[in-house]
Scaffold this motif. Structure first.
Motif, short mmCIF file in Angstrom:
data_model
loop_
_atom_site.label_atom_id
_atom_site.label_comp_id
_atom_site.label_asym_id
_atom_site.label_seq_id
_atom_site.Cartn_x
_atom_site.Cartn_y
_atom_site.Cartn_z
N CYS C 231 0.82 -1.22 0.00
CA CYS C 231 0.00 0.00 0.00
C CYS C 231 0.86 1.28 0.00
CB CYS C 231 -0.92 0.03 1.20
SG CYS C 231 -1.92 1.54 1.26
N PRO C 232 0.78 2.07 -1.08
CA PRO C 232 1.62 3.28 -1.18
C PRO C 232 1.17 4.38 -0.22
CG PRO C 232 0.21 3.08 -3.09
CD PRO C 232 -0.03 1.87 -2.26
N TYR C 233 -0.14 4.42 0.05
CA TYR C 233 -0.59 5.44 0.99
C TYR C 233 -0.11 5.08 2.39
CZ TYR C 233 -3.64 9.04 2.92
OH TYR C 233 -4.13 10.16 3.54
N GLY C 234 -0.05 3.77 2.66
CA GLY C 234 0.50 3.31 3.93
C GLY C 234 1.93 3.79 4.11
N ALA C 235 2.69 3.77 3.01
CA ALA C 235 4.08 4.24 3.08
C ALA C 235 4.12 5.71 3.47
CB ALA C 235 4.76 4.04 1.72
N LEU C 236 3.19 6.47 2.90
CA LEU C 236 3.13 7.89 3.21
C LEU C 236 2.76 8.10 4.67
CD1 LEU C 236 3.59 10.18 1.23
CD2 LEU C 236 1.14 10.39 0.96
N LEU C 237 1.77 7.32 5.14
CA LEU C 237 1.35 7.44 6.53
C LEU C 237 2.50 7.03 7.47
CD1 LEU C 237 -2.31 6.09 6.50
CD2 LEU C 237 -1.50 8.43 6.42
N ARG C 238 3.24 6.00 7.04
CA ARG C 238 4.36 5.54 7.86
C ARG C 238 5.38 6.67 8.05
NH1 ARG C 238 7.30 -0.16 7.06
NH2 ARG C 238 5.22 -0.81 6.44
N LEU C 239 5.63 7.40 6.95
CA LEU C 239 6.53 8.55 7.06
C LEU C 239 5.94 9.59 7.99
CD1 LEU C 239 7.65 9.03 3.36
CD2 LEU C 239 8.98 8.11 5.26
N ALA C 240 4.63 9.80 7.89
CA ALA C 240 3.99 10.84 8.71
C ALA C 240 4.09 10.49 10.19
CB ALA C 240 2.54 11.01 8.29
N THR C 241 4.00 9.19 10.51
CA THR C 241 4.01 8.83 11.92
C THR C 241 5.35 9.10 12.58
OG1 THR C 241 4.61 6.58 11.34
CG2 THR C 241 2.27 7.02 11.71
N LEU C 242 6.38 9.33 11.78
CA LEU C 242 7.67 9.70 12.38
C LEU C 242 7.51 10.92 13.25
CD1 LEU C 242 10.15 9.27 9.39
CD2 LEU C 242 9.94 7.84 11.42
N ASP C 396 5.97 -0.08 17.09
CA ASP C 396 6.61 0.86 16.17
C ASP C 396 5.50 1.67 15.51
OD1 ASP C 396 8.31 2.10 14.35
OD2 ASP C 396 7.91 0.54 12.86
N PRO C 397 5.49 2.99 15.69
CA PRO C 397 4.32 3.76 15.22
C PRO C 397 4.11 3.66 13.71
CG PRO C 397 6.10 5.22 15.91
CD PRO C 397 6.50 3.84 16.33
N GLY C 398 5.18 3.45 12.97
CA GLY C 398 5.03 3.36 11.52
C GLY C 398 4.37 2.07 11.10
N THR C 399 4.68 0.99 11.81
CA THR C 399 4.16 -0.31 11.43
C THR C 399 2.80 -0.59 12.07
OG1 THR C 399 6.47 -0.92 11.59
CG2 THR C 399 4.94 -2.68 11.08
N CYS C 400 2.56 0.02 13.20
CA CYS C 400 1.34 -0.27 13.97
C CYS C 400 0.11 0.27 13.26
CB CYS C 400 1.46 0.37 15.35
SG CYS C 400 -0.05 0.24 16.31
N PHE C 401 -0.89 -0.61 13.07
CA PHE C 401 -2.13 -0.16 12.44
C PHE C 401 -3.16 0.30 13.46
CE2 PHE C 401 -0.51 -3.28 9.30
CZ PHE C 401 -0.29 -2.40 8.27
N ALA C 402 -2.76 0.33 14.73
CA ALA C 402 -3.68 0.74 15.80
C ALA C 402 -4.93 -0.12 15.81
CB ALA C 402 -4.04 2.22 15.67
N CYS C 403 -4.74 -1.44 15.64
CA CYS C 403 -5.89 -2.34 15.56
C CYS C 403 -6.43 -2.68 16.94
CB CYS C 403 -5.54 -3.60 14.82
SG CYS C 403 -4.40 -4.67 15.71
N ALA C 404 -5.68 -2.33 18.00
CA ALA C 404 -6.14 -2.49 19.38
C ALA C 404 -6.17 -3.94 19.85
CB ALA C 404 -7.50 -1.84 19.59
N ARG C 405 -5.52 -4.85 19.11
CA ARG C 405 -5.52 -6.24 19.55
C ARG C 405 -4.70 -6.42 20.82
NH1 ARG C 405 -5.67 -7.26 14.03
NH2 ARG C 405 -7.28 -8.76 13.40
N CYS C 406 -3.57 -5.67 20.88
CA CYS C 406 -2.62 -5.92 21.96
C CYS C 406 -3.11 -5.45 23.32
CB CYS C 406 -1.28 -5.28 21.62
SG CYS C 406 -1.42 -3.55 21.16
N PHE C 407 -3.98 -4.43 23.29
CA PHE C 407 -4.35 -3.85 24.58
C PHE C 407 -4.89 -4.90 25.55
CE2 PHE C 407 -5.51 0.23 22.09
CZ PHE C 407 -4.17 0.58 22.05
N GLU C 408 -5.78 -5.72 24.99
CA GLU C 408 -6.49 -6.62 25.89
C GLU C 408 -5.63 -7.77 26.40
OE1 GLU C 408 -9.97 -7.56 23.64
OE2 GLU C 408 -10.62 -5.47 23.68
N THR C 409 -4.46 -7.94 25.78
CA THR C 409 -3.60 -9.01 26.27
C THR C 409 -2.70 -8.53 27.40
OG1 THR C 409 -1.85 -8.48 24.71
CG2 THR C 409 -3.53 -10.04 23.98
N CYS C 410 -2.58 -7.22 27.57
CA CYS C 410 -1.65 -6.69 28.55
C CYS C 410 -2.22 -6.87 29.96
CB CYS C 410 -1.40 -5.21 28.27
SG CYS C 410 -0.30 -4.47 29.49
#
Lengths: 190, 365, 431
Positions: C231-242, C396-410
């Motif tokens: 996904c090219p837009y994902g690449a752009l968003l990944r840069l933005a998350t820096l 990693d903010p660039g790779t993370c899709f913020a899917c919220a899966r991890c929260f509930e495991t913590c």
């Protein structure tokens, strides 16, 4: 990591803030550059009938199962001819609605008698596949009252129109959404 | 123990402050970029795009490159005639041609009538105030020029003798013919031939549908309609919707017709042909067609004799007529005229060129 | 400005039509009182509804942010992505989407005859701005392409780092190519090769349907393959998350370093604390960093040179260039499909000139693209050498899709939500 919103200024935070400022400046610059190039209304795809060469690709290249392009009849341009070269194939046996006389592969043109010697030709859009056979016949010998248009009740307005990509006449243009048709009008010259 | 959310999302105040700050930043940057990038769009007119739709606003524009790029092949593929001369008209659109005394050519092109001598040299150019649709020369040497709903009577130097308004809001003149006393005007809009006297008074309407007089009526789907005075004293009018040429007396009695719809060479193809009929001095008739642009000769009784010029002689005309060019298909058409030596001049409405054909020596012409 | 543009787009056909309406050649004079019908002109959906799309987009973005940062609810994110899939995907047939809008923006920047619809600009900017501040909330639940992949993910497998790192560069290259093609007016590659849109339309070419099926099948086991590796837009968003100010944080309290979140992440976005990583000596790292820093301009230069070599073949994808080539060839050998050539034959000059102009644009575009490729590789090498210090497990903010899966495991989050009694957990950790 502190939950206090007033984080200490460290290298990382500073770099982050600088990057944000740079990025927002970039966004602003982009907006400014594009300010003169935006159209509030948006655009849709349409066929310029003056450029259409009736290559027939509209029938097959559309992303829809049945093309969004259909034949449109500009009645005001039509000559209401008894021998319609958009309706009848070359050298018809007789001027009747018998299938073997018709040019349209799906019999989408309805021919109705009005008065001697005039006949009305009407496109049944459910049957029309946008193959442009009738358009060619009508333009070649007649007034060119039949022409292709993107029908916007069907068109999904793809970002890049799949027909435009292969259109032999390069006839697809983006038109303002509030004037979405390029309808033919009667000839202006004598 | 109450554990808070991991990151306290910013307080409202800080959120607003940040929003204003970044908003200002974006706004400033946008204004700066706007100022730097400057104007973008250029105004374009149809001629710079190579598009001509023959609109009245552009009647006098030079021939678009697109239409003049290719030279048409010479007319030599038919037995009877050969091309001896080609005169570049040059203006778009050209609509009518007449031949007058001393074989001068009178060419209706754009808003003007061009007068060319028999060698094709431009002698005069009379600019009128509207597009000229048709032109004819009376036996006395004066010229009638038809605008859409007006007829101008001009002397041989282009001075205006009369200016007649033709009544009717559908009026669309496309053909004129004059004898010593009368002027006949083909009104394609009302599907009628008007007979006018020299004072411009309408003294007869010929060819309107009339069951009592057995007049079938003209079917004119597009502005291609003409009238000519045959050497036998009758009028010859093309009835394109019925694919035939009809004969009328000057008083409007229907005398007969010939012609058939057919894709074959001896018939008239397409929906509406012929577009013009021109009698030769010996009574035979020249017909012009569009769609497949061609010029043919029929005998006085309507038997097909020969092709003067075929479709391949007018490639651009065929393409414009078929709507394959960025030009109005209604511009396409051909007009023929005959000079005193029996030569045929053919005006190609699209390219504005006049082709002069003369009978081949020994040919059956 | 808009009016002029409108006229330009519309051409002179209608202009003259409106001005001269009373001067038309009259239709037949019917005696039977027949009235001329007028052709129907069904209105395009795009009129008002395009603004509805924008409203839905902005609301969905806000909701996604709220779900990720406030409620931290995976269930809410799933529900929102189902809605986005239904609305942007199946109802709006995937057009216009933020991914494709990159090309519209590029085209508008380079082609003065193209007017960018405001709605498309918003589709481009809104998710990007959100990413600049709060990460890829767009990907989490608003993007229909992301949603459909997220929903089919049943048995996530970990993609090894040696494979993930190079594959993760593809989006940048695709972005560069897409922008290059769009800017030269050669077509929208990103739209053309979007493998998931055929599902939304229930139609498409065999190639794209096959690709889409392949992506969805792979998506059963590999989390969001299109988002991560194409996904090219994902690449752009990944840069933005820096530059992102707020980042997704798994634990609400101290990290217990249990690594449960790392296991729960199907996209390999969790980074372990640096204490748990094997590290080479500082000196080696520095040396390597210096090498790659020096290598960066070389890579960019090499890329630019390579790109310029690609210009000519790449330009043949442009229709005008292709047409000009066909015309030149047709002068010697007749063409099989002469219909396209007619408009060139009538007037070859402008088409040939335009083709030459586009070729020049391609030379610049391909050179820039090559330089971009070099830059992407160089920066990747450098970033691999950077040593970062982390005490906790962090996405990693660039790779993370913020899917919220991890929260509930913590465990800490579970305590916060009251799913585990706090005392029990404190006692267990003391043991």
């Amino acid at each position: 990591m502190s939950t206090n919103p007033k984080e200490p200024v460290n290298r990382r935070n500073f770099l982050g803030a600088a990057a944000r400022v740079a990025a927002m400046t970039g966004v602003g610059a982009l907006l400014g550059k594009l300010a003169g190039a935006t159209a509030a209304k948006g655009t849709v795809w349409q066929i310029d009938p003056a450029k259409c060469v009736r290559c027939g690709k509209c029938a097959t290249a559309c992303v829809l199962e049945q093309s969004a392009v259909k034949c449109v009849h500009a009645y005001a341009v039509c000559g209401y001819c008894e021998l319609c070269t958009g309706y009848f194939g070359p050298e018809p046996n007789e001027l009747t609605t018998a299938a073997e006389n018709q040019l349209c592969p799906t019999a989408a043109i309805q021919r109705t008698y009005i008065e001697d010697p005039y006949y009305q030709y009407h496109i049944d859009e459910k049957l029309c596949i946008g193959c442009a056979k009738c358009v060619d016949g009508c333009n070649r010998y007649g007034n060119g009252s039949l022409f292709l248009q993107v029908r916007h009740d069907r068109c999904v307005n793809c970002n890049e129109c799949a027909i435009a990509r292969v259109c032999a006449g390069d006839a697809f243009v983006r038109v303002p959404v509030d004037q979405p048709y390029l309808l033919k009008t009667k000839p202006t010259t004598s | 123990m109450k554990i808070p959310l991991p990151q306290d999302p910013l307080g409202r105040r800080e959120f607003l402050r940040g929003g204003v700050r970044y908003g200002l930043l974006v706004g400033l940057a946008a204004m700066a970029a706007r100022a730097v990038s400057g104007k973008r769009l250029v105004n374009q007119d149809c001629t710079s795009q190579g598009i001509c739709r023959g609109c009245p606003d552009y009647t006098d524009c030079e021939l678009p490159q697109a239409l003049s790029a290719r030279q048409a092949p010479p007319i030599s593929d038919t037995g009877a005639y050969e091309e001896v001369c080609r005169i570049a008209g040059g203006k778009m659109p050209s609509r009518s041609l007449a031949i007058g005394p001393e074989d001068r050519l009178y060419l209706a092109t754009g808003n003007a009538v061009l007068v060319l001598n028999q060698a094709g040299v431009r002698e005069q150019e009379w600019t009128l105030d509207a597009p000229v649709c048709c032109v004819t020369v009376a036996p006395d040497g004066t010229v009638f020029a038809g605008l859409r709903n007006r007829i101008l009577h001009l002397d041989s130097n282009g001075n205006r003798l009369a200016d007649w308004q033709v009544p009717g809001n559908r009026t669309w003149l496309t053909g004129l013919a004059a004898d010593a006393n009368d002027l006949f005007a083909a009104d394609a809009g009302n599907r009628v031939i008007l007979r006018l006297d020299r004072a411009g008074q309408c003294i007869g309407r010929i060819g309107e549908k009339n069951a009592e007089r057995d007049v079938p009526g003209f079917i004119v789907p597009s502005p291609y309609f003409s009238v000519m005075i045959h050497p036998d004293g009758l009028l010859r009018v093309n009835n394109p919707g019925r694919h035939r040429v009809e004969a009328y007396t000057l008083d409007g009695d229907f005398e007969g017709a010939w012609g058939k719809a057919s894709g074959a060479v001896d018939g008239f193809c397409g929906c509406c042909n012929p577009i013009r009929v021109v009698p030769l001095p010996d009574g035979r008739m020249i017909t012009c067609e569009k769609g497949l642009p061609r010029v043919k000769i029929y005998s006085a009784t309507g038997e097909f004799e020969s092709v003067v010029a075929g479709t391949n002689a007018f490639p651009e005309n065929a393409r414009v007529g078929a709507g394959e060019r960025d030009a109005d298909a209604a511009l396409a058409g051909l007009t023929a005229a005959v000079d005193s030596r029996g030569r045929i001049a053919i005006l190609d409405h699209v390219t504005g060129a006049v082709r002069i054909l003369q009978p081949k020596a020994g040919g059956k012409a | 400005m808009f009016r002029r543009l409108l006229h330009l787009l519309f051409g002179l056909l209608l202009l003259s039509a409106t001005a001269l309406a009373e001067q038309r050649f009259p239709p037949p004079d019917f005696e039977s009182g027949y009235q001329l019908p007028t052709p129907t002109t069904p209105a395009p959906r795009a009129g008002l509804m395009q603004y509805a799309d924008v409203v839905v987009l902005l609301s969905a973005l806000a909701l996604a942010l709220w779900l990720v940062y406030r409620t931290r609810s995976r269930r809410g994110i799933t529900a929102l992505s189902l809605f986005s899939l239904a609305y942007f995907g199946f109802y709006r047939k995937g057009c216009v989407c933020a991914i494709g809008s990159v090309q519209n923006v590029a085209l508008a920047l380079c082609d003065s005859h193209y007017a960018l619809p405001v709605t498309v600009l918003i589709f481009f900017l809104a998710p990007l701005t959100v990413a600049l501040f709060a990460g890829r909330a767009f990907c989490a639940a608003v993007c229909p392409q992301g949603a459909i992949q997220d929903l089919v993910l049943i048995k996530p497998l970990k993609v090894p780092a040696w494979l993930e790192t190079p594959l993760g560069l593809i989006p940048y290259l695709f972005l560069g190519a897409g922008v290059c093609f769009a800017a030269t007016g050669s077509g929208f590659l990103i739209c053309r090769y979007d493998p998931l849109v055929p599902f939304f339309r229930f139609n498409g070419s065999e190639l794209m349907i096959g690709l889409g099926v392949a992506f969805l099948l792979a998506g059963l086991f590999v989390g969001r393959p299109y988002c991560r590796f194409l996904c090219p837009y994902g690449a752009l968003l990944r840069l933005a998350t820096l530059a992102a100010k707020w980042r997704v944080r798994v634990t609400p309290d101290t990290c217990t370093q249990c690594a449960l979140c790392q296991h729960s992440c199907p996209f390999g976005a969790m980074r372990e604390p640096t204490g748990m990583q094997k590290r080479e000596p500082l000196k080696t790292s520095r040396l390597r960093l210096a090498t790659f820093l020096l290598l960066l301009p070389v890579l960019v230069g090499l890329g630019a040179w390579g790109g310029s070599q690609l210009a000519t073949p790449a330009s043949k994808f442009n229709r005008t260039v292709k047409l000009a080539g066909r015309y030149v060839r047709s002068l010697t050998t007749p063409d099989r499909f002469p219909m396209e050539l007619q408009r060139v034959e009538a007037n070859p000059g402008p088409v040939l000139a335009k083709a030459e102009e586009i070729r020049q644009q391609f030379l610049l575009g391909a050179t820039l693209f090559g330089g971009w490729v070099g830059l992407v590789f160089g920066v990747k090498f450098i970033s691999l050498c950077l040593r970062r210090n982390r005490t906790d497990f962090e996405p990693d903010p660039g790779t993370c899709f913020a899917c919220a899966r991890c929260f509930e495991t913590c465990p800490s989050e579970r305590i916060r939500r009251g799913w585990i009694p706090a005392e029990l957990e404190t006692a267990r950790s003391k043991e």
